[in-house]
Design a protein around this motif. Structure first.
Motif, PDB file in Angstrom:
ATOM      1  N   ALA A 105       0.857  -1.184   0.000  1.00 21.08           N
ATOM      2  CA  ALA A 105       0.000   0.000   0.000  1.00 21.08           C
ATOM      3  C   ALA A 105       0.890   1.230   0.000  1.00 21.08           C
ATOM      4  CB  ALA A 105      -0.938   0.022   1.203  1.00 21.08           C
ATOM      5  N   ALA A 106       0.423   2.283  -0.641  1.00 26.60           N
ATOM      6  CA  ALA A 106       1.139   3.553  -0.669  1.00 26.60           C
ATOM      7  C   ALA A 106       0.116   4.670  -0.512  1.00 26.60           C
ATOM      8  CB  ALA A 106       1.910   3.712  -1.974  1.00 26.60           C
ATOM      9  N   ILE A 107       0.519   5.750   0.141  1.00 22.87           N
ATOM     10  CA  ILE A 107      -0.393   6.862   0.390  1.00 22.87           C
ATOM     11  C   ILE A 107       0.243   8.176  -0.039  1.00 22.87           C
ATOM     12  CG2 ILE A 107      -1.692   5.762   2.243  1.00 22.87           C
ATOM     13  CD1 ILE A 107       0.144   7.096   4.256  1.00 22.87           C
ATOM     14  N   TYR A 108      -0.615   9.116  -0.473  1.00 20.56           N
ATOM     15  CA  TYR A 108      -0.144  10.430  -0.891  1.00 20.56           C
ATOM     16  C   TYR A 108      -1.296  11.429  -0.730  1.00 20.56           C
ATOM     17  CZ  TYR A 108       1.597  14.213  -3.857  1.00 20.56           C
ATOM     18  OH  TYR A 108       1.997  15.445  -4.332  1.00 20.56           O
ATOM     19  N   LYS A 109      -1.178  12.328   0.220  1.00 22.07           N
ATOM     20  CA  LYS A 109      -2.171  13.363   0.503  1.00 22.07           C
ATOM     21  C   LYS A 109      -3.553  12.770   0.789  1.00 22.07           C
ATOM     22  CE  LYS A 109       0.020  17.228  -1.888  1.00 22.07           C
ATOM     23  NZ  LYS A 109      -0.141  18.315  -2.894  1.00 22.07           N
ATOM     24  N   PHE A 110      -4.411  12.652  -0.226  1.00 23.64           N
ATOM     25  CA  PHE A 110      -5.761  12.122  -0.069  1.00 23.64           C
ATOM     26  C   PHE A 110      -5.977  10.836  -0.869  1.00 23.64           C
ATOM     27  CE2 PHE A 110      -5.933  16.733   0.363  1.00 23.64           C
ATOM     28  CZ  PHE A 110      -6.545  16.888   1.589  1.00 23.64           C
ATOM     29  N   GLU A 111      -4.901  10.293  -1.421  1.00 25.03           N
ATOM     30  CA  GLU A 111      -5.029   9.140  -2.304  1.00 25.03           C
ATOM     31  C   GLU A 111      -4.158   7.982  -1.838  1.00 25.03           C
ATOM     32  OE1 GLU A 111      -4.511  10.127  -6.412  1.00 25.03           O
ATOM     33  OE2 GLU A 111      -5.398  12.108  -6.169  1.00 25.03           O
TER      34      GLU A 111
ATOM     35  N   GLY B 285      -5.133  12.196   7.893  1.00 21.94           N
ATOM     36  CA  GLY B 285      -4.870  11.213   8.938  1.00 21.94           C
ATOM     37  C   GLY B 285      -5.605   9.900   8.781  1.00 21.94           C
ATOM     38  N   VAL B 286      -6.829   9.930   8.231  1.00 23.52           N
ATOM     39  CA  VAL B 286      -7.605   8.699   8.114  1.00 23.52           C
ATOM     40  C   VAL B 286      -7.159   7.830   6.945  1.00 23.52           C
ATOM     41  CG1 VAL B 286      -9.635   9.727   9.185  1.00 23.52           C
ATOM     42  CG2 VAL B 286      -9.393   9.803   6.701  1.00 23.52           C
ATOM     43  N   LEU B 287      -6.413   8.401   5.990  1.00 27.66           N
ATOM     44  CA  LEU B 287      -6.055   7.655   4.777  1.00 27.66           C
ATOM     45  C   LEU B 287      -5.250   6.393   5.073  1.00 27.66           C
ATOM     46  CD1 LEU B 287      -5.989   7.423   1.662  1.00 27.66           C
ATOM     47  CD2 LEU B 287      -3.960   8.901   1.696  1.00 27.66           C
ATOM     48  N   PRO B 288      -4.139   6.461   5.844  1.00 28.03           N
ATOM     49  CA  PRO B 288      -3.417   5.215   6.121  1.00 28.03           C
ATOM     50  C   PRO B 288      -4.239   4.211   6.904  1.00 28.03           C
ATOM     51  CG  PRO B 288      -2.543   7.020   7.428  1.00 28.03           C
ATOM     52  CD  PRO B 288      -3.463   7.626   6.426  1.00 28.03           C
ATOM     53  N   GLY B 289      -5.208   4.703   7.700  1.00 28.55           N
ATOM     54  CA  GLY B 289      -6.086   3.776   8.415  1.00 28.55           C
ATOM     55  C   GLY B 289      -6.927   2.950   7.466  1.00 28.55           C
ATOM     56  N   ILE B 290      -7.443   3.602   6.431  1.00 31.99           N
ATOM     57  CA  ILE B 290      -8.254   2.905   5.434  1.00 31.99           C
ATOM     58  C   ILE B 290      -7.408   1.912   4.652  1.00 31.99           C
ATOM     59  CG2 ILE B 290      -9.597   3.225   3.306  1.00 31.99           C
ATOM     60  CD1 ILE B 290     -10.448   5.967   4.488  1.00 31.99           C
ATOM     61  N   LEU B 291      -6.242   2.349   4.183  1.00 35.58           N
ATOM     62  CA  LEU B 291      -5.381   1.458   3.389  1.00 35.58           C
ATOM     63  C   LEU B 291      -4.804   0.333   4.237  1.00 35.58           C
ATOM     64  CD1 LEU B 291      -4.718   1.779   0.303  1.00 35.58           C
ATOM     65  CD2 LEU B 291      -5.700   3.802   1.340  1.00 35.58           C
ATOM     66  N   GLY B 292      -4.443   0.626   5.480  1.00 33.26           N
ATOM     67  CA  GLY B 292      -3.915  -0.417   6.354  1.00 33.26           C
ATOM     68  C   GLY B 292      -4.942  -1.498   6.640  1.00 33.26           C
ATOM     69  N   THR B 293      -6.209  -1.083   6.770  1.00 38.59           N
ATOM     70  CA  THR B 293      -7.275  -2.062   6.972  1.00 38.59           C
ATOM     71  C   THR B 293      -7.482  -2.915   5.729  1.00 38.59           C
ATOM     72  OG1 THR B 293      -8.352  -0.526   8.499  1.00 38.59           O
ATOM     73  CG2 THR B 293      -9.675  -2.346   7.686  1.00 38.59           C
ATOM     74  N   TYR B 294      -7.395  -2.292   4.566  1.00 37.67           N
ATOM     75  CA  TYR B 294      -7.455  -3.051   3.312  1.00 37.67           C
ATOM     76  C   TYR B 294      -6.314  -4.072   3.244  1.00 37.67           C
ATOM     77  CZ  TYR B 294     -11.119  -0.815   0.484  1.00 37.67           C
ATOM     78  OH  TYR B 294     -12.323  -0.405  -0.042  1.00 37.67           O
ATOM     79  N   GLN B 295      -5.133  -3.673   3.681  1.00 34.41           N
ATOM     80  CA  GLN B 295      -4.005  -4.608   3.685  1.00 34.41           C
ATOM     81  C   GLN B 295      -4.286  -5.805   4.588  1.00 34.41           C
ATOM     82  OE1 GLN B 295      -0.873  -1.503   4.557  1.00 34.41           O
ATOM     83  NE2 GLN B 295       0.274  -2.674   3.036  1.00 34.41           N
ATOM     84  N   ALA B 296      -4.829  -5.543   5.768  1.00 35.27           N
ATOM     85  CA  ALA B 296      -5.175  -6.634   6.680  1.00 35.27           C
ATOM     86  C   ALA B 296      -6.169  -7.580   6.035  1.00 35.27           C
ATOM     87  CB  ALA B 296      -5.743  -6.062   7.982  1.00 35.27           C
ATOM     88  N   ASN B 297      -7.110  -7.035   5.285  1.00 35.00           N
ATOM     89  CA  ASN B 297      -8.107  -7.848   4.593  1.00 35.00           C
ATOM     90  C   ASN B 297      -7.454  -8.771   3.567  1.00 35.00           C
ATOM     91  OD1 ASN B 297     -10.884  -8.555   3.909  1.00 35.00           O
ATOM     92  ND2 ASN B 297     -10.553  -7.423   2.011  1.00 35.00           N
ATOM     93  N   GLU B 298      -6.490  -8.242   2.820  1.00 39.23           N
ATOM     94  CA  GLU B 298      -5.800  -9.069   1.825  1.00 39.23           C
ATOM     95  C   GLU B 298      -4.996 -10.176   2.492  1.00 39.23           C
ATOM     96  OE1 GLU B 298      -6.176  -8.925  -1.599  1.00 39.23           O
ATOM     97  OE2 GLU B 298      -7.787  -7.602  -0.931  1.00 39.23           O
ATOM     98  N   VAL B 299      -4.388  -9.881   3.628  1.00 42.80           N
ATOM     99  CA  VAL B 299      -3.643 -10.904   4.371  1.00 42.80           C
ATOM    100  C   VAL B 299      -4.569 -12.045   4.770  1.00 42.80           C
ATOM    101  CG1 VAL B 299      -2.420 -11.403   6.528  1.00 42.80           C
ATOM    102  CG2 VAL B 299      -1.861  -9.352   5.231  1.00 42.80           C
ATOM    103  N   LEU B 300      -5.714 -11.703   5.344  1.00 42.24           N
ATOM    104  CA  LEU B 300      -6.653 -12.733   5.798  1.00 42.24           C
ATOM    105  C   LEU B 300      -7.232 -13.513   4.625  1.00 42.24           C
ATOM    106  CD1 LEU B 300      -8.440 -10.750   8.653  1.00 42.24           C
ATOM    107  CD2 LEU B 300      -6.744 -12.577   8.882  1.00 42.24           C
TER     108      LEU B 300
END
Length: 258
Positions: free
Chosen positions: A144-150, A187-202
């Motif tokens: 996952a990668a983050i940049y501003k709002f994306e 601030g919420v952006l990495p939270g959303i992407l990190g949760t998506y990453q957890a989903n892919e792991v599971l």
């Protein structure tokens, strides 16, 4: 049975699936904005063995998005603090901290014992090192990668699928792409992407659904739009990585503070 009852009740998971989660070994590289929510959900899900790699210490500016840490954790190592806090949430797990930078000399040794690697970094050199080490060891890794709002999300080197270099063959020049410190991030952006990453792991552990292999998903918080496109494995690039020594990657800047 009681702790994981909501998983076990799912017909797609059940007791057998929860045992698979308990037996899995996941390495998280970077315990910052992406790593914090990811680690919380992997811990809650009962991933039996979790490794955390991060050489950095907690700073006040981290608290805007790195939801695992507290004010009393300032100036302490992120990997060690993450292990301590996660252990209080699920004492049944085997959690190992690596308070070091990932380098060409230790990457293979650190990654080798794990089934799945998760890239939560904010540095292209480290990301290419993760990719190349995972190719050599035949390990899938969630990106996952983050940049501003994306944000962007994908899974590389999964079941013979494309790698990070198949999508981005060469890293950008130093300073060409700003990191979170330079560009800022919602601030919420990495939270959303990190949760998506957890989903892919599971999903990989449980062999559920469609893993994001060969597909890059982009998310825009301002427009609520998601786009995706597919890409293929480049066998010649993969072969080159396998034949090369990792020492060709120079890690002068190992910032993994996402």
């Amino acid at each position: 049975m009681k702790r994981y009852s909501r998983h076990i009740t799912l017909s797609e998971v059940g007791l057998i699936g929860q045992l698979k989660i308990a037996e899995s070994k996941v390495l998280v590289i970077g315990a910052g904005g992406l790593g914090a929510p990811l680690l919380l959900y992997l811990t809650a899900a009962g991933v039996g063995t979790i490794g955390i790699v991060d050489f950095d210490t907690v700073s006040l500016s981290n608290l805007q998005r790195q939801v695992l840490f507290r004010e009393q954790d300032l100036d302490l190592n992120k990997a060690d603090i993450a292990k301590e806090l996660l252990s209080t949430r699920n004492s049944e797990l085997n959690i190992t901290s690596y308070p070091v930078a990932l380098t060409t000399s230790n990457a293979l040794e650190i990654i080798k014992p794990y089934d799945i690697v998760v890239d939560c970094t904010d540095n292209f050199r480290t990301r290419y090192l993760i990719n190349d080490a995972c190719i050599k060891l035949n390990k899938p890794f969630v990106f996952a990668a983050i940049y501003k709002f994306e944000g962007q999300l994908s899974v590389f080197n999964y079941a013979g699928g494309p790698t990070y270099r198949c999508l981005f063959p060469t890293p950008p020049k130093a300073g060409e792409v700003p990191n979170c410190e330079e560009a800022g991030v919602m601030g919420v952006l990495p939270g959303i992407l990190g949760t998506y990453q957890a989903n892919e792991v599971l999903k990989m552990i449980l062999n559920l659904g469609e893993v994001l292999s060969g597909k890059l998903v982009s998310i825009n918080l301002l427009t609520n739009q998601q786009n995706s496109f597919q890409f293929r494995r480049n066998e010649s690039l993969v072969k080159q990585v396998i034949e090369e020594d990792l020492s060709y990657i120079e890690l002068n800047d190992c910032n993994i503070n996402a």
